[in-house]
Design a protein around this motif. Structure first.
Motif, mmCIF file in Angstrom:
data_model
loop_
_atom_site.group_PDB
_atom_site.id
_atom_site.type_symbol
_atom_site.label_atom_id
_atom_site.label_comp_id
_atom_site.label_asym_id
_atom_site.label_seq_id
_atom_site.Cartn_x
_atom_site.Cartn_y
_atom_site.Cartn_z
ATOM 1 N N ASP A 4 -76.699 -79.039 8.461
ATOM 2 C CA ASP A 4 -77.514 -78.199 9.336
ATOM 3 C C ASP A 4 -76.659 -77.329 10.244
ATOM 4 N N ILE A 5 -75.337 -77.444 10.136
ATOM 5 C CA ILE A 5 -74.450 -76.751 11.053
ATOM 6 C C ILE A 5 -73.588 -75.735 10.319
ATOM 7 N N PHE A 6 -72.964 -74.853 11.099
ATOM 8 C CA PHE A 6 -71.937 -73.971 10.555
ATOM 9 C C PHE A 6 -70.633 -74.767 10.538
ATOM 10 N N HIS A 7 -69.977 -74.819 9.385
ATOM 11 C CA HIS A 7 -68.746 -75.594 9.229
ATOM 12 C C HIS A 7 -67.854 -74.815 8.271
ATOM 13 N N ALA A 8 -66.872 -74.102 8.810
ATOM 14 C CA ALA A 8 -66.041 -73.220 7.988
ATOM 15 C C ALA A 8 -64.562 -73.537 8.195
ATOM 16 N N ARG A 9 -63.821 -73.490 7.106
ATOM 17 C CA ARG A 9 -62.388 -73.762 7.175
ATOM 18 C C ARG A 9 -61.673 -72.657 7.948
ATOM 19 N N LEU A 10 -60.786 -73.060 8.838
ATOM 20 C CA LEU A 10 -59.857 -72.144 9.474
ATOM 21 C C LEU A 10 -58.653 -72.020 8.542
ATOM 22 N N VAL A 11 -58.474 -70.860 7.948
ATOM 23 C CA VAL A 11 -57.479 -70.669 6.893
ATOM 24 C C VAL A 11 -56.122 -70.324 7.504
ATOM 25 N N ARG A 12 -55.142 -71.093 7.142
ATOM 26 C CA ARG A 12 -53.787 -70.863 7.639
ATOM 27 C C ARG A 12 -53.210 -69.614 6.991
ATOM 28 N N GLN A 13 -52.594 -68.760 7.790
ATOM 29 C CA GLN A 13 -52.125 -67.462 7.321
ATOM 30 C C GLN A 13 -50.669 -67.508 6.849
ATOM 31 N N GLY A 14 -50.300 -68.550 6.128
ATOM 32 C CA GLY A 14 -48.943 -68.701 5.604
ATOM 33 C C GLY A 14 -48.503 -70.142 5.728
ATOM 34 N N GLN A 35 -72.359 -57.977 12.666
ATOM 35 C CA GLN A 35 -73.105 -59.184 12.996
ATOM 36 C C GLN A 35 -72.258 -60.450 12.917
ATOM 37 N N PHE A 36 -70.967 -60.307 12.811
ATOM 38 C CA PHE A 36 -70.076 -61.464 12.715
ATOM 39 C C PHE A 36 -68.855 -61.228 13.599
ATOM 40 N N ALA A 37 -68.160 -62.300 13.910
ATOM 41 C CA ALA A 37 -66.900 -62.218 14.641
ATOM 42 C C ALA A 37 -65.820 -62.904 13.819
ATOM 43 N N THR A 38 -64.685 -62.247 13.693
ATOM 44 C CA THR A 38 -63.524 -62.913 13.108
ATOM 45 C C THR A 38 -62.846 -63.698 14.219
ATOM 46 N N VAL A 39 -62.627 -64.987 13.982
ATOM 47 C CA VAL A 39 -62.053 -65.874 14.993
ATOM 48 C C VAL A 39 -60.621 -66.215 14.589
ATOM 49 N N TYR A 40 -59.678 -65.890 15.478
ATOM 50 C CA TYR A 40 -58.260 -66.183 15.261
ATOM 51 C C TYR A 40 -57.857 -67.327 16.191
ATOM 52 N N VAL A 41 -57.308 -68.392 15.647
ATOM 53 C CA VAL A 41 -56.839 -69.522 16.452
ATOM 54 C C VAL A 41 -55.333 -69.652 16.253
ATOM 55 N N THR A 42 -54.578 -69.510 17.331
ATOM 56 C CA THR A 42 -53.118 -69.625 17.287
ATOM 57 C C THR A 42 -52.676 -70.859 18.053
ATOM 58 N N PHE A 43 -51.951 -71.757 17.377
ATOM 59 C CA PHE A 43 -51.374 -72.930 18.024
ATOM 60 C C PHE A 43 -49.964 -72.551 18.488
#
Length: 281
Positions: free
Chosen positions: A185-195, A138-146
């Motif tokens: 009232d919103i979803f607000h989650a930290r995007l955690v840097r992987q290093g 029921q969830f998605a892991t979201v990966y953001v790469t700059f």
């Protein structure tokens, strides 16, 4: 060998059967509710089962999966009703388990739980059946790469959405007011840097409504004082990829977003069965 609970339930059922006759209202006659726990083996330590009829919640019970290693079937006697809604999910397996009376929800500032579950509407006027408990993702892991991105990454990045909860009965997305502050009232989650030098940032988000995605999602960069440095609305960027991300899929795919100076790319990734017990962000 049957467990003590099974024997007690069987005695209760026999007593109720003897009290029922063909001429009486058979809605008060017993119905064997059987739930197959097998899909949870190796996937969850505890499965939570909650059932309602059209009038009220019937029961809420936590099932230690190890207790059903032999029979693999949880059994309970209930009265016959027109409709029964059964919902189940993994419980006490992950570091956060935000579940209220009617909702699964995400605390403001935190990633979604690794939530697996399913629901089923059952006609209890039919013959007794064994309900399966497929543990849908029921969830998605979201990966953001700059990637090849020249802008500064010296910021705190967050993923936001207008939908921060799921309805417990239907597992459909909804917006839940958690506090008096409208920002909560919103979803607000930290995007955690992987290093320390990594350009990869990760978080988890609960199922989102397919009919309004991606207009509700955005990436926000803040400084250490919490001031917004920039906000990237994903509606225009993701609109061409909308068909690639299926929020109606039973088990959600993970999502890979790539940001460069000149373009933005999206790649959904099929989820391989297994539980992300080691993820902590």
């Amino acid at each position: 060998m049957r467990s003590k609970h099974h024997i007690v339930a069987l005695l209760v059922c026999l007593g109720a059967l003897l009290s029922c006759s063909v001429k009486e209202n058979r809605e008060e006659c017993p119905y064997w509710l059987r739930v197959d726990v097998k899909p949870a083996l190796g996937a969850a330590d505890t499965v939570a089962v909650r059932c309602w009829n059209s009038e009220k919640k019937l029961f809420f019970e936590s099932l230690p999966v190890a207790d059903y290693a032999d029979s693999l079937v949880y059994e309970r006697v209930i009265n016959k009703r027109d409709v029964l809604i059964a919902t189940w999910w993994n419980e006490k397996t992950y570091h956060k388990a935000n579940e209220s009376e009617n909702y699964f929800y995400c605390d403001y500032g935190f990633a979604a739980d690794s939530l697996y579950g399913g629901h089923l509407v059952v006609d209890t006027h039919t013959d007794d059946v064994v309900l399966s408990t497929p543990m849908h993702k029921q969830f998605a892991t979201v990966y953001v790469t700059f990637k090849d991105y020249s802008g500064s990454l010296n910021a705190n990045f967050f993923l936001e959405s207008d939908y921060n909860a799921l309805d417990v009965k239907t597992l459909t997305p909804c917006s839940l007011k958690l506090t008096g502050d409208p920002d909560y009232d919103i979803f607000h989650a930290r995007l955690v840097r992987q290093g320390p030098e990594s350009r990869l940032f990760v978080t988890r988000i609960l199922r989102q409504p397919s009919d309004v995605f991606p207009s509700t999602m955005r990436i926000v960069a803040k400084d250490d004082m919490g001031n917004v440095r920039w906000r990237l609305n994903l509606e225009e960027i993701l609109s061409e990829y909308n068909e690639m991300i299926d929020w109606d899929k039973e088990s959600l795919d993970d999502i890979h977003l790539t940001v460069t100076d000149n373009e933005f790319a999206v790649r959904p990734e099929d989820w391989e069965e297994g539980f992300d017990k080691d993820d902590d962000f």
